[in-house]
Design a protein around this motif. Structure first.
Motif, PDB file in Angstrom:
ATOM      1  N   LEU A 124       2.007  -1.969   5.546  1.00 18.32           N
ATOM      2  CA  LEU A 124       1.936  -1.416   4.192  1.00 18.32           C
ATOM      3  C   LEU A 124       0.494  -1.018   3.933  1.00 18.32           C
ATOM      4  CD1 LEU A 124       4.207  -4.117   2.558  1.00 18.32           C
ATOM      5  CD2 LEU A 124       4.869  -1.852   3.423  1.00 18.32           C
ATOM      6  N   LYS A 125       0.239   0.290   3.886  1.00 15.12           N
ATOM      7  CA  LYS A 125      -1.115   0.817   3.756  1.00 15.12           C
ATOM      8  C   LYS A 125      -1.410   1.082   2.285  1.00 15.12           C
ATOM      9  CE  LYS A 125      -0.382   4.289   6.434  1.00 15.12           C
ATOM     10  NZ  LYS A 125      -0.577   5.493   7.271  1.00 15.12           N
ATOM     11  N   LEU A 126      -2.430   0.408   1.760  1.00 13.56           N
ATOM     12  CA  LEU A 126      -2.828   0.581   0.363  1.00 13.56           C
ATOM     13  C   LEU A 126      -3.766   1.777   0.273  1.00 13.56           C
ATOM     14  CD1 LEU A 126      -3.396  -3.163  -0.602  1.00 13.56           C
ATOM     15  CD2 LEU A 126      -1.281  -1.811  -0.646  1.00 13.56           C
ATOM     16  N   ASN A 127      -3.321   2.807  -0.434  1.00 11.76           N
ATOM     17  CA  ASN A 127      -4.049   4.080  -0.508  1.00 11.76           C
ATOM     18  C   ASN A 127      -4.221   4.525  -1.945  1.00 11.76           C
ATOM     19  OD1 ASN A 127      -4.748   5.123   2.159  1.00 11.76           O
ATOM     20  ND2 ASN A 127      -2.557   4.922   2.553  1.00 11.76           N
ATOM     21  N   ALA A 128      -5.058   3.807  -2.691  1.00 14.13           N
ATOM     22  CA  ALA A 128      -5.308   4.182  -4.084  1.00 14.13           C
ATOM     23  C   ALA A 128      -6.746   3.805  -4.432  1.00 14.13           C
ATOM     24  CB  ALA A 128      -4.330   3.488  -5.025  1.00 14.13           C
ATOM     25  N   ALA A 129      -7.649   4.764  -4.416  1.00 16.53           N
ATOM     26  CA  ALA A 129      -9.040   4.489  -4.760  1.00 16.53           C
ATOM     27  C   ALA A 129      -9.163   3.893  -6.161  1.00 16.53           C
ATOM     28  CB  ALA A 129      -9.877   5.762  -4.651  1.00 16.53           C
ATOM     29  N   ALA A 130      -8.234   4.260  -7.047  1.00 16.22           N
ATOM     30  CA  ALA A 130      -8.247   3.735  -8.420  1.00 16.22           C
ATOM     31  C   ALA A 130      -7.490   2.413  -8.532  1.00 16.22           C
ATOM     32  CB  ALA A 130      -7.651   4.752  -9.374  1.00 16.22           C
ATOM     33  N   GLY A 131      -7.082   1.836  -7.404  1.00 17.28           N
ATOM     34  CA  GLY A 131      -6.419   0.544  -7.408  1.00 17.28           C
ATOM     35  C   GLY A 131      -4.933   0.650  -7.702  1.00 17.28           C
ATOM     36  N   LEU A 132      -4.227  -0.462  -7.449  1.00 16.11           N
ATOM     37  CA  LEU A 132      -2.794  -0.554  -7.681  1.00 16.11           C
ATOM     38  C   LEU A 132      -2.405  -2.023  -7.713  1.00 16.11           C
ATOM     39  CD1 LEU A 132      -1.818  -1.389  -4.632  1.00 16.11           C
ATOM     40  CD2 LEU A 132      -1.766   1.052  -4.285  1.00 16.11           C
ATOM     41  N   ASN A 186      -8.726  -2.369  -9.304  1.00 16.52           N
ATOM     42  CA  ASN A 186      -8.509  -3.337  -8.231  1.00 16.52           C
ATOM     43  C   ASN A 186      -7.216  -3.048  -7.489  1.00 16.52           C
ATOM     44  OD1 ASN A 186     -10.660  -5.319  -9.080  1.00 16.52           O
ATOM     45  ND2 ASN A 186      -9.369  -5.420 -10.900  1.00 16.52           N
ATOM     46  N   ASP A 187      -7.172  -3.443  -6.214  1.00 13.87           N
ATOM     47  CA  ASP A 187      -5.907  -3.610  -5.518  1.00 13.87           C
ATOM     48  C   ASP A 187      -5.507  -5.058  -5.779  1.00 13.87           C
ATOM     49  OD1 ASP A 187      -5.733  -1.075  -4.429  1.00 13.87           O
ATOM     50  OD2 ASP A 187      -6.431  -1.674  -2.439  1.00 13.87           O
ATOM     51  N   ILE A 188      -4.306  -5.257  -6.313  1.00 10.03           N
ATOM     52  CA  ILE A 188      -3.825  -6.596  -6.648  1.00 10.03           C
ATOM     53  C   ILE A 188      -2.517  -6.836  -5.917  1.00 10.03           C
ATOM     54  CG2 ILE A 188      -2.955  -8.072  -8.510  1.00 10.03           C
ATOM     55  CD1 ILE A 188      -4.844  -6.493 -10.397  1.00 10.03           C
ATOM     56  N   ILE A 189      -2.406  -7.994  -5.266  1.00  9.76           N
ATOM     57  CA  ILE A 189      -1.153  -8.441  -4.662  1.00  9.76           C
ATOM     58  C   ILE A 189      -0.791  -9.730  -5.382  1.00  9.76           C
ATOM     59  CG2 ILE A 189       0.026  -9.167  -2.564  1.00  9.76           C
ATOM     60  CD1 ILE A 189      -2.225  -7.632  -1.006  1.00  9.76           C
TER      61      ILE A 189
END
Length: 145
Positions: free
Chosen positions: A27-35, A61-64
């Motif tokens: 799962l590739k996280l691709n959001a400079a503005a976070g997700l 932020n990237d949040i999991i």
């Protein structure tokens, strides 16, 4: 027999589905503005979710996070700080349910990797390695209510 799984690029906040996201695809996280990624509720079935930061977070932020207020995470993340030639280890607390990668002090840099496994009902096992800058800080918190 080995099976190949095509990686899935995630560009916006999402709630993961076991049939689509577990046990195979990166799962590739691709959001400079976070997700924000929400895991399924933990059931103890051994499902694994593998995350690769493919786009460095530049804002937000990237949040999991877990799906509910009863699931928690256990494990650790190792963070390298190349600018200071140091490495830090971050363990979860008893109430940790969220991983926050901010692009600087908590990771979220291209190449960072987090893996979560549905270890038992109410418990996610986490391992990972991140890269950070500045005064590094733990990516773990208790934020799901």
């Amino acid at each position: 027999m080995a099976y190949a799984f095509t990686p899935i690029s995630i560009t916006a906040s999402a709630t993961l589905d076991r049939d689509t996201h577990a046990n195979g695809p990166l799962l590739k996280l691709n959001a400079a503005a976070g997700l924000t990624i929400t895991l399924p509720a933990s059931a103890g079935n051994g499902d694994r979710y593998r995350f690769l930061v493919e786009t460095t977070v530049t804002s937000n932020n990237d949040i999991i996070q877990v799906a509910n207020a009863t699931d928690v995470m256990t494990g650790m993340v190792i963070t390298a700080n190349p600018s200071a030639d140091t490495t830090s280890g971050w363990e979860t607390a008893a109430t940790s349910d969220t991983i926050t990668l901010n692009g600087t002090t908590k990771g979220g840099v291209k190449g960072d990797y987090i893996e979560l496994e549905d270890a038992s009902s109410g418990l996610w096992r986490v391992i990972g390695h991140t890269s950070a800058s500045g005064t590094v800080a733990t990516p773990f918190s208790a934020a799901v209510s």
